[in-house]
Design an enzyme around this catalytic site. Structure first.
Site, PDB file in Angstrom:
ATOM      1  N   GLY A   1       6.375   9.317   3.451  1.00 54.80           N
ATOM      2  CA  GLY A   1       4.953   9.207   3.738  1.00 54.80           C
ATOM      3  C   GLY A   1       4.163   8.839   2.492  1.00 54.80           C
ATOM      4  N   GLU A   2       2.862   8.735   2.678  1.00 56.00           N
ATOM      5  CA  GLU A   2       1.944   8.316   1.624  1.00 56.00           C
ATOM      6  C   GLU A   2       1.278   9.552   1.024  1.00 56.00           C
ATOM      7  OE1 GLU A   2      -0.851   4.456   1.683  1.00 56.00           O
ATOM      8  OE2 GLU A   2      -1.624   6.080   2.929  1.00 56.00           O
ATOM      9  N   ILE A   3       1.317   9.698  -0.296  1.00 56.42           N
ATOM     10  CA  ILE A   3       0.692  10.868  -0.929  1.00 56.42           C
ATOM     11  C   ILE A   3      -0.685  10.537  -1.492  1.00 56.42           C
ATOM     12  CG2 ILE A   3       2.857  12.051  -1.397  1.00 56.42           C
ATOM     13  CD1 ILE A   3       2.702  11.002  -4.281  1.00 56.42           C
TER      14      ILE A   3
END
Length: 375
Positions: free
Chosen positions: A228-230
């Site tokens: 996922g995108e942090i």
């Protein structure tokens, strides 16, 4: 001779069409939502606008049919899950009216296939769910991740105010994308929604950085969160696992997503397809910005500046606490809909290299050390 050749080509094309397991969508759908109710797949939103379509897998040859349209504003990156024969849709990003600025929604809508009707429920999600993920666990729905509503709404407002002034919009982007991951307050809370009582619960907070666009799979009481995108433009290879019981979650570690088949540095992916097959968690496709991890590790916060978004095709399996690459999608893609059906994960639509929305539908099933792909 030409007639014979053309006839042969026609016969081959016809045979291929007859053996197609999953017919294409009527239109390409990326950033949409869907679910399986009984033996029928429902899919819509994203690039389909307010439209929703249904595919009866008992008679897939008939193709997709259009059902009742979503009753509110069109939206991208909503979350959805099925409980007790209804599809519940949460949040998303879009314009409340055609003239409005893009914003993050937190409403909840339910689709009932028995009456082919939608209903907006009298509730709001306590935490942000644009770009998050939902999965059903018995009679409740677990939601995880998503962007921070206030921060994203501020960004959309500032970009709209900049208009066509490139210098102004570049300044907004520089200020917005230069924050640290923790400065974006991406969701790390596991929320639970029970439709029967129209109630929400907080089940606990993940011990890692919040994220959007993560791959999430639930097997019984075990919730696996992968990648996922942090922060905008920066992914993570980190994975985590939680036991979800009653009113809480207990987290444990699992290995990070490994390098892909080409051996390149694992940047992590957002918008990957996910599900389970033969007891393993499958993660397929997704997109990232190659080189962003190295830039971020060198101290550059605007890590994806000047880099090219790239779609991936690797299919990973997590078995017995270990990851392996078990196959490749026919084309690199991300941001589609994942449908769990027994040991089969059906991939509906998605975004392909360059950003186009795909109408393709296929499935992946683990067979030993490889995956079987049906389209």
């Amino acid at each position: 001779m030409k007639t014979v050749t053309l006839l042969a080509a026609l016969l081959i094309t016809t045979a291929a069409a007859q053996t197609q397991t999953y017919p294409d969508l009527p239109t390409g759908i990326k950033n949409g939502v869907g679910g399986l109710i009984g033996n029928t797949i429902y899919a819509g939103l994203g690039t389909a606008g307010q439209k929703f379509y249904a595919l009866n897998l008992s008679d897939a040859a008939k193709g997709w049919t259009e059902v009742a349209a979503f009753p509110s504003a069109a939206r991208d990156q909503a979350s959805a899950a099925v409980v007790n024969g209804k599809l519940y849709v949460f949040g998303g990003l879009g314009k409340p009216t055609p003239e409005a600025t893009t914003s993050v929604f937190n409403q909840v809508h339910a689709y009932d296939p028995a009456s082919n009707t939608w209903q907006e429920l009298k509730t709001r999600a306590p935490m942000e769910i644009g770009g998050g993920t939902a999965v059903a666990q018995g009679d409740r729905i677990l939601l995880f991740g998503g962007v921070n509503r206030n921060i994203f709404n501020g960004y959309f407002s500032d970009i709209a105010a900049a208009g066509t002034d490139k210098a102004a919009s570049d300044a907004v982007a520089l200020a917005y994308f230069s924050g640290r991951p923790q400065d974006y307050f991406f969701g790390k809370e596991v929320q639970s929604y029970t439709p029967a009582t129209n109630t929400w619960q907080s089940l606990g907070t993940a011990p890692f950085t919040g994220r959007a666009g993560a791959a999430i799979s639930l097997q019984g009481d075990v919730l696996t969160v992968v990648s996922g995108e942090i922060k905008p433009g920066l992914r993570t290879a980190q994975a985590g696992r939680a036991t979800v019981k009653d009113g809480g979650v207990t987290w444990s570690e699992v290995p990070n997503l490994p390098s892909g088949a080409n051996g390149a540095v694992q940047e992590g992916v957002a918008g990957a397809y996910t599900g389970s097959s033969m007891g393993a968690v499958l993660v397929a496709g997704g997109a990232n910005f190659p080189g962003s991890t190295a830039k971020f590790n060198s101290g550059v916060q605007y890590a994806h500046q000047g880099l090219t978004k790239t779609w991936q095709s690797d299919i990973y399996a997590l078995r017995d606490g270990k990851w392996s690459v078990v196959g490749q999608l026919p084309q690199a893609q991300a941001s589609g809909i994942s449908i769990q059906r027994g040991d089969e994960v059906i991939l509906v639509g998605g975004e392909v290299q360059g950003g186009d929305a795909s109408p393709k539908v296929m499935s992946i099933t683990l067979k030993g050390d490889t995956v079987e792909i049906k389209d």
